[in-house]
Structure formats: structure tokens, C-alpha cells
Design an enzyme around this catalytic site. Structure first.
Site: not given
Length: 641
Positions: A325, A472-474
Site C-alpha cells: 500500500r 489494487w491493495e484495497g
């Protein structure tokens, strides 16, 4: 040293042949980076506080200069090559990366760069973690998709360092730290995206089978999708960090464990052996990021080893997730930097129409478009995001250094305190910087007009590559829920109160010690810090009656916080610039640099920070507006409802 290596393996020659009349589109912004490092965040004092000043003395400039060389001369030309060529799926265990990627990776590994901020115990250089983030700043803008390969390995290394047993560290870390192998993160499956409670990949202990050090072996079976850099030809082996369920594990996220699964089996002496039943089902045909393969990986009783504690895998994997992140936050402001550099020269040279205030180029048929307010607004937005985002991430770099020190010293209380602080800032960095990074990339296309839509001008690639960053990554929406729900409300507002106290203190210093615009900006920041707290209290009260209010507010709340934090960092840069101007002798170029900082800060407070007014309004809209419509009413054809 690196340039000699590049000459030795013939990459310069190859790139010249393939580049044609290609213009260099990115130059490492070393002057701005050093301004943020030295004058805004005072990393010299920071390293002294960490007791590593002697160790880092002179190293940082060398790292930045060498990284700039390899990026500008090697990675920048490969960026366009990668976009055009993409990756090729040659078979179940073979993916070919774009031309030049492996050679560039070999140069990177030979320089020892993968181990820059990792312990000497495992072959690293032992520099503070901030060094690797400074380096990522340059690499990410030069060639994001190439940077993903060593970037993902950082997450694997951090995960093993934090959670693996000593025998497991000894088995894999040296090869990862050296860059001899790379690492991946295997979370998502066909039936679940971000809802990892639905993970169904299985891990079964192999009866009677342990390693030479007594580690239990497991058979891992299942399918993982969207695995970035899941297979490639850069290294001889890849270590996959895989979420899976043990037999009789609890349902949901409480029953997930984490396993280290190499692409190829590894012997007791570290030698690479046979393939380990990890096959590539396909690589995705994507909108952008063509230089990195996004793989479907099929694990068919592949041999793996438990990382950490059974059924604590998701907790352990968050070390990897948070590393990624933070890296994705860098992608956001790096895309803004690249879009800005690509657009700036064009805005100065492209002639179109006359200035509203009179001719600025009387000898030409029209004025350069940089004289038009609309173009300047776009350029200043890109500049504000790239330079402000850099300062926001570098603040977290200091925290990462302190966390690294606390963990090495075994100071769990201090490590927990710093981790909580980073936990509050990370969703804002990831969510906000990627969203405004996309905006900046789109603005870069807009500056070019129709020419921005043409691939040969290289501007549209920036937008395609960065578009995945808010996903991506949430996703941004998930980051908003994490920030507002988990990090603020569940912790009884403690993180937001502590953060806004920092903002108020800095605002008060600007009000009482600054002059002119700085004082005005300090007053504005003070107002927004108080308002942010009041907004939080109000949401907390409303959520007690209807929890959907959190879902309605979350994304707007995150973006609100992002703009306030951006303004805070621009105030810090503005004050550093004012200080430098007072102490400057007669260096006009330096004067221009600092004046530009102050003027850009003015733009942030006049044009970007006011966006919080709309966000404040929308985050308090009634959940009924969203939730009362029947699902059937969403149909485009009511006969199908």
C-alpha cells in the site's frame, strides 16, 4: 559502477537502436527530493536521532544519484518498450518479460540495490528503510511495471522478517535480499476479491515430512488470481506468500494461515531443484501495466512452509499488504510527476490562441498554451500532487525508520505506537494519492489535447498504468472504510484526535511565526483541523443510529483527510521555502525554486483545499438516498427485473 555495467552488457547500444528519435520523458527530480529530505523533513537530524548518521553520511546522495542514472538511461526507454511488447505466456511454468527487463534487473541486482534497506545479517546494506522509499520515488516514475518486481519482493522480505521462524528465514531470506529470487503476494481467488474470508485454498500437513531443520511441510492446493509478477524470466526462483486454510480451520478470516511456497523446490544447501507444481493458468490482458504479468496461479499440492502462527495468516499478510500500500502511494504521486514532466515542455512549446491579457508571443502566430489559466490550473494540479505527495510519503518514511529501529530493539510498546500512527496514515496515502494521481495523469492528456490521446506522445500510457492504483491493495472505498471504521471509530476517535493535534500545532506556529500568505494558510489549516474532528464526532453519532452512514461517508471522509494533509505538507514546504529565501544570497535559480514552492502552496489553498466543502456536504447525505431504491429499479429494462 552501474553505468559501466550497462555498457558492458550492451544495453545502451540496444536501446539506441530501438529508440529512434525518442525524447527522454523523465528526469529524476533530485532537487525537489533533496529539498523535501533536507529542508522540510530534516532527515539529517532524523538519522542522528536513530544513531545511524555515521552509517548514512554521504550514502544518500550516492544512492539518489546512481538511481537517477540507471532510471534515466536504462529504465525510461524500456518503459515504452514494455508497454508495446507486454509479457508473453509461453507455457505453464514460463512467462517472458519485455525486452531488456531481465538485463535491467541483472544490473539492479549486481549493484546490491534490492538489499539497500534490509539487514546485513541476510546480505543487505543495512540502510534505514527510508532509503528504499526514496529510491522507489525515482524508479516508479521511470518505469512502474519494472519497479513492481523488486517492489513486491520487499513485501515478501518484510513478511518473513516479521513473522517467519528462524529456519524459514535462513532458508529464503538471503536469496530474496540479494535479488537472486523475487517474491509475490497470493491472496485473491476466483470466488473472492477483497473479501478474504472466502479464501478456499487448502493446506494439508504432509505426514512425517519435515525439512532438515524440523520445519513441517504442507501441500498447498488452490487457484489464486491477479498475482502481480506471479511468474517471469528475471530470476531462477520465485517465493509465493500464499493464504490458505488448514484442515478443521475456523471459517472466515479467523481460519486463514500463511505459507511460503517456492516456484522451485529448494535444497538444504539453498540450491534450486525441481518445479514445485505451481503452474500459470494464464496472464491477464490488461488496460495498462503491460510490462508486469498478472497471473492466474494454480497450486497442485505444491510444497509449502507455514509462516508464523496457524490461523493468523491474514494478520501476518498485512505486513506485506501495508508494504504494498505504501508502494502504491508512491505510484500515485510518481504518475503525477511523470505526467507533469511530459506535459510541461509541451505547454511551453505548443502555440494555440492568444492570451486573454494580450499577446505574449508577438512574433509568432499564437501564444504558448502555458499562458492560458485553464492550462496552468492543470499543470499546477499535477505539480501540487507530485511534490505534495512526495512529502506525505516521506513523512511515513521517517515513521518506517523508527518502526524498524523499535522492532530490532524488541521495543514492542514503541513499535505498536508507531504502527498505529502508520496505520492511520496509510489508507489516506494509498487512497488519496492514487485517486489524485489518476486525476493528474488525465490532466496530462488534457494539456496535449488530441495529441495526448496518441500513443507516440507517451502521455496516455501514464493514465493507463496508474488507473489500477486506486483498485489494487484495497480499493479507495475499502481504504475509506478501513480509515473511518477500523482506524478511527473502533479506536474511539483516538487516532484522529492525535493527528489533528499535530495539524493544529503546526497551524498555530504558522499563524504566530509566519507572515503574509503563510499566516493565512495557517489559519485555514487550523479551521480544517478543527472541522475534521467535528465531522468525525458527527459521523460517530449518526452511525450509532444507522451504520450505513459510515459506508456513505467513508470515501468522502478519506478524500477530505487527503486534501487537508496535502495542504498541511504544502504549508510545511512553504515555510521551509520562506526560510531559505531569507538566508539566500544572490542565487536567482534557487530563488525561483523557492518562490515556486510558495506560489504552488497558494494554489493548493485557493483551488484544491476548497474541494473539502463539497466532500463535507456529500458525506452527510442520508443513507436512504442510496439504500431505499429497490434492487429491481437498477435494471435498464424493467421487464428483466
Amino acid at each position: 559502477m552501474m553505468l559501466r555495467q550497462i555498457q558492458r552488457n550492451g544495453l545502451r547500444k540496444m536501446l539506441r537502436r530501438g529508440a529512434g528519435a525518442q525524447r527522454r520523458t523523465y528526469v529524476a527530480p533530485l532537487r525537489d527530493m533533496k529539498f523535501v529530505i533536507n529542508e522540510v523533513h530534516d532527515f539529517d537530524a532524523h538519522f542522528e536521532e536513530l544513531d545511524v548518521k555515521d552509517q548514512t553520511e554521504g550514502m544518500l546522495d550516492a544512492v539518489l544519484d546512481e538511481t537517477a542514472k540507471i532510471s534515466e538511461e536504462l529504465l525510461v526507454p524500456l518503459n515504452e518498450v514494455a508497454d508495446q511488447e507486454g509479457c508473453t505466456h509461453l507455457g505453464p511454468t514460463e512467462v517472458k518479460t519485455p525486452t531488456g527487463f531481465k538485463d535491467a534487473y541483472d544490473v539492479f541486482v549486481e549493484g546490491g540495490w534490492q538489499g539497500l534497506s534490509f539487514p546485513e545479517q541476510y546480505g543487505g546494506m543495512g540502510m534505514p528503510y527510508s532509503f528504499s522509499l526514496f529510491q522507489a520515488d525515482i524508479l516508479a516514475a521511470a518505469n512502474w511495471t519494472w519497479t513492481m518486481f523488486p517492489g513486491l519482493s520487499k513485501g515478501a522480505i518484510n513478511t518473513l522478517l516479521s513473522h517467519a521462524s528462524e529456519p524459514l528465514k535462513d532458508k529464503f531470506l538471503n536469496q530474496l535480499v540479494s535479488g537472486e529470487w523475487t517474491g509475490t503476494m497470493c491472496l485473491t481467488e476466483p470466488a473472492c476479491g477483497s473479501d478474504l474470508g472466502q479464501v478456499s485454498t487448502k493446506a494439508v500437513p504432509i505426514d512425517g515430512e519435515t525439512t532438515e531443520c524440523g520445519m513441517q511441510k504442507y501441500k498447498i492446493s488452490g487457484t489464486k488470481i491477479f498475482i502481480s509478477c506471479g511468474d517471469h524470466d528475471l530470476t531462477d526462483n520465485i517465493l509465493h506468500c500464499v493464504l490458505a486454510r488448514l484442515p478443521d480451520a475456523p471459517s472466515g478470516t479467523k481460519g486463514i494461515s500463511l505459507f511460503a511456497v517456492p516456484k522451485k523446490l529448494v535444497g538444504a544447501d539453498g540450491s534450486v531443484g525441481d518445479l514445485n507444481n505451481v503452474n500459470v493458468g494464464r496472464i491477464e490482458d490488461k488496460m495498462g501495466c503491460h510490462g508486469s504479468p498478472t497471473c492466474e496461479l494454480n497450486f497442485d499440492e505444491a510444497e509449502g512452509y507455514l509462516i508464523g502462527t496457524e490461523n493468523k495468516g491474514l494478520n501476518h499478510m498485512f505486513t506485506f499488504i501495508n508494504t504494498s500500500r505504501l508502494g502504491t502511494s508512491v505510484q500515485g504521486f510518481a504518475a503525477a510527476e511523470l505526467a507533469y514532466q511530459n506535459a510541461l515542455w509541451y505547454a511551453k512549446e505548443r502555440l494555440a490562441m492568444r492570451s486573454l491579457t494580450g499577446k505574449k508571443n508577438p512574433d509568432g502566430p499564437a501564444d504558448p498554451i502555458i499562458v492560458h489559466p485553464a492550462v496552468r490550473k492543470m499543470l499546477l494540479t499535477m505539480k501540487a500532487v507530485s511534490e505534495g505527495g512526495r512529502s506525505m510519503v516521506y513523512e511515513c518514511a521517517k515513521l518506517a525508520d523508527h518502526l524498524q529501529k523499535a522492532e530490532l530493539a524488541g521495543d514492542e510498546k514503541e513499535a505498536s505506537r508507531i504502527d498505529d500512527r502508520m496505520g492511520f496514515l496509510t489508507p489516506i496515502l494509498k487512497g488519496f494519492l492514487t485517486e489524485v494521481g489518476v486525476e493528474a495523469a488525465n490532466a496530462g492528456i488534457q494539456v496535449y489535447g488530441g495529441h495526448g490521446y496518441i500513443k507516440s506522445n507517451k502521455q496516455e500510457q501514464v493514465a493507463r498504468d496508474v488507473r489500477i492504483a486506486p483498485v489494487w491493495e484495497g480499493t479507495t472505498q475499502i481504504q475509506g472504510l478501513d480509515l473511518l471504521g477500523r482506524k478511527v471509530l473502533l479506536q474511539k476517535l483516538k487516532p484522529i484526535n492525535e493527528h489533528c493535534k499535530i495539524l493544529r500545532n503546526d497551524a498555530w506556529d504558522a499563524i504566530t511565526q509566519g507572515s503574509g500568505k503563510i499566516r493565512s494558510h495557517g489559519m485555514s489549516l487550523m479551521y480544517h483541523a478543527l472541522e475534521w474532528q467535528l465531522i468525525t464526532y458527527r459521523i460517530a453519532a449518526m452511525a450509532m443510529k444507522n451504520k450505513d452512514q459510515v459506508g456513505v461517508a467513508a470515501e468522502d471522509y478519506l478524500m477530505y483527510g487527503g486534501y487537508v494533509n496535502l495542504a498541511h505538507h504544502w504549508l510545511r514546504m512553504e515555510r521551509a521555502a520562506e526560510k531559505a529565501l531569507k538566508g539566500n544570497a544572490e542565487d536567482k535559480q534557487e530563488d525561483d525554486f523557492y518562490h515556486a514552492k510558495m506560489q504552488t502552496s497558494d494554489f493548493v489553498y485557493e483551488h484544491l483545499l476548497p474541494r473539502t466543502k463539497v466532500l463535507k456536504k456529500t458525506m452527510f447525505s442520508s443513507p436512504d438516498v442510496l439504500m431505499n431504491m429497490k434492487e429491481s429499479s437498477f435494471s435498464f429494462d424493467h421487464s428483466l427485473a
